[in-house]
Design an enzyme around this catalytic site. Structure first.
Site, short mmCIF file in Angstrom:
data_model
loop_
_atom_site.label_atom_id
_atom_site.label_comp_id
_atom_site.label_asym_id
_atom_site.label_seq_id
_atom_site.Cartn_x
_atom_site.Cartn_y
_atom_site.Cartn_z
CE LYS A 152 -3.36 4.97 -2.30
NZ LYS A 152 -4.34 5.45 -3.11
CE1 TYR A 210 -4.17 2.25 0.09
CE2 TYR A 210 -2.80 3.22 2.10
CZ TYR A 210 -4.43 3.17 1.35
OH TYR A 210 -4.41 4.39 1.31
N1 LIG Z 1 -10.00 6.31 4.49
C1 LIG Z 1 -8.66 6.85 4.55
O1 LIG Z 1 -7.95 6.87 5.97
C2 LIG Z 1 -7.70 6.82 3.21
C3 LIG Z 1 -6.51 7.64 3.96
C4 LIG Z 1 -5.83 8.10 2.67
C5 LIG Z 1 -6.15 7.88 0.63
N2 LIG Z 1 -6.88 7.11 0.76
C6 LIG Z 1 -6.86 6.50 -0.45
O2 LIG Z 1 -8.73 7.22 -0.81
C7 LIG Z 1 -9.49 6.76 -1.50
C8 LIG Z 1 -10.56 6.01 -1.19
O3 LIG Z 1 -10.47 5.12 -0.14
P1 LIG Z 1 -11.73 5.32 0.41
O4 LIG Z 1 -11.93 5.88 2.47
O5 LIG Z 1 -12.41 6.30 0.40
O6 LIG Z 1 -12.14 3.25 0.74
P2 LIG Z 1 -14.03 2.74 0.30
O7 LIG Z 1 -14.43 3.68 1.18
O8 LIG Z 1 -13.38 1.92 0.11
O9 LIG Z 1 -13.85 3.07 -1.21
C9 LIG Z 1 -13.02 2.97 -2.47
C10 LIG Z 1 -13.04 3.13 -3.35
O10 LIG Z 1 -12.09 2.21 -4.98
C11 LIG Z 1 -13.61 2.09 -5.39
N3 LIG Z 1 -12.36 0.80 -6.23
C12 LIG Z 1 -11.40 -0.18 -5.30
N4 LIG Z 1 -10.73 -0.80 -6.23
C13 LIG Z 1 -11.27 -0.81 -7.65
C14 LIG Z 1 -11.13 -0.91 -9.61
N5 LIG Z 1 -10.18 -1.92 -9.33
N6 LIG Z 1 -11.75 -0.82 -10.05
C15 LIG Z 1 -13.18 0.93 -10.19
N7 LIG Z 1 -12.62 0.86 -8.55
C16 LIG Z 1 -12.45 -0.04 -6.97
C17 LIG Z 1 -13.98 1.18 -4.23
O11 LIG Z 1 -15.47 1.34 -6.00
P3 LIG Z 1 -15.61 -0.81 -5.84
O12 LIG Z 1 -15.92 -1.21 -5.02
O13 LIG Z 1 -16.77 -0.03 -6.14
O14 LIG Z 1 -15.58 -1.04 -7.22
C18 LIG Z 1 -14.69 2.21 -3.91
O15 LIG Z 1 -15.46 3.27 -3.95
C19 LIG Z 1 -8.20 5.06 -1.66
O16 LIG Z 1 -7.53 5.36 -2.62
C20 LIG Z 1 -7.35 4.61 -0.59
O17 LIG Z 1 -6.04 4.57 -0.34
C21 LIG Z 1 -8.35 6.43 2.32
#
Ligand SMILES: NC(=O)c1ccc[n+]([C@@H]2O[C@H](COP(=O)([O-])OP(=O)(O)OC[C@H]3O[C@@H](n4cnc5c(N)ncnc54)[C@H](OP(=O)(O)O)[C@@H]3O)[C@@H](O)[C@H]2O)c1
Length: 248
Positions: A149, A145
């Site tokens: 990133k 991960y």
């Molecule tokens: N939450 C945190 O603390 C955090 C912190 C830093 C960065 N981030 C980053 O923020 C982004 C969003 O994360 P989140 O926290 O909002 O998580 P989340 O609620 O799990 O959302 C992830 C999204 O990505 C989609 N996704 C995953 N694999 C995919 C694929 N192969 N094709 C198309 N869509 C895909 C999922 O949709 P489907 O399942 O419908 O495909 C979902 O809409 C990610 O890149 C994560 O690494 C999150």
């Protein structure tokens, strides 16, 4: 104005979709499972919201979805699709690592490529990557991960210079912990966690202001720079000392 958000079916992507819909944008959202988008959101924003069932690792499918949504005009592309598969062991799991790199890195390349096909002829647009503070340090038990990133942050750092003369702003967002389904699977503490709509507000402002690298919230930014600048031997000692929620 048009924005396409990958991974807009949940978490940060969904919160951003709602923010842009509230601002009157036409919003395209993609994910693998569209049933995750709440019915209330679909009903409320019916006219301005388009949903695309597409996996970001499918280069051609993503290209055609973005082209179909854009119809020759795309103002903002936000690559939020990402996965983080919790891993409690210290030995690397290479199957998980492949899945993470495929989605988080190759998925982002596919998204930027598809968006640029529309933006470059128009000589304008914004490419936004949702990276993570995890891309600035190597967090134990999250090697793939963090690597994914870090790749995104450096890819965008180059592009932010390369594409500016073409009228394209590249914006990297590096959030700390946000309360979403992704972090809800973790069994360790989430310091300085904030909710997804607060995160979306902050990201929206960073995009408006074309900030090349936006790290938030501020307490996490301070912590991450502290860890980043520590001598690596001290960083290793510190990380071995805290050892969050895992097994050896
Ligand atoms: N939450 C945190 O603390 C955090 C912190 C830093 C960065 N981030 C980053 O923020 C982004 C969003 O994360 P989140 O926290 O909002 O998580 P989340 O609620 O799990 O959302 C992830 C999204 O990505 C989609 N996704 C995953 N694999 C995919 C694929 N192969 N094709 C198309 N869509 C895909 C999922 O949709 P489907 O399942 O419908 O495909 C979902 O809409 C990610 O890149 C994560 O690494 C999150």
């Amino acid at each position: 104005m048009k924005v396409f958000i990958t991974g807009g079916t949940s978490g940060i992507g969904l919160a951003l979709a709602i923010k842009y819909l509230d601002q009157g944008y036409k919003v395209g959202v993609c994910g693998r499972d569209l049933s995750k988008v709440p019915t209330a959101v679909i009903e409320k924003y019916n006219n301005n919201l388009s949903l695309f069932q597409v996996d970001v690792t499918s280069r051609e499918e993503l290209k055609s979805s973005i082209a179909k949504f854009a119809e020759g005009r795309l103002d903002i592309l936000i690559a939020s699709a990402g996965i983080s598969i919790p891993h409690k062991k210290t030995l690397p799991d290479f199957d998980r690592a492949h899945a993470i790199i495929n989605t988080n890195v190759l998925g982002l390349l596919n998204s930027f490529e598809a968006a640029l096909e529309v933006m470059l002829p128009n000589k304008g647009g914004k490419l936004v990557a949702i990276a993570s503070v995890a891309g600035m340090i190597g967090v134990p038990r999250a090697a793939a991960y963090c690597a994914s990133k870090a790749a995104v942050i450096k890819f965008c750092e180059s592009l932010t210079v390369d594409l500016l003369p073409k009228g394209i702003n590249v914006i990297t967002i590096a959030p700390g912990f946000i309360d979403t389904p992704l972090t809800q699977q973790n069994n360790h503490p989430l310091p300085f966690v904030i909710d997804s709509s607060t995160a979306a507000e902050k990201i929206y402002v960073a995009i408006e202001n074309n900030i090349p690298l936006y790290i938030f919230p501020i307490p996490m930014k301070i912590l991450i720079y502290f860890l980043y600048f520590l001598p690596r031997w001290l960083y290793r000692r510190f990380m071995m000392f805290i050892q969050w929620g895992g097994e050896s």
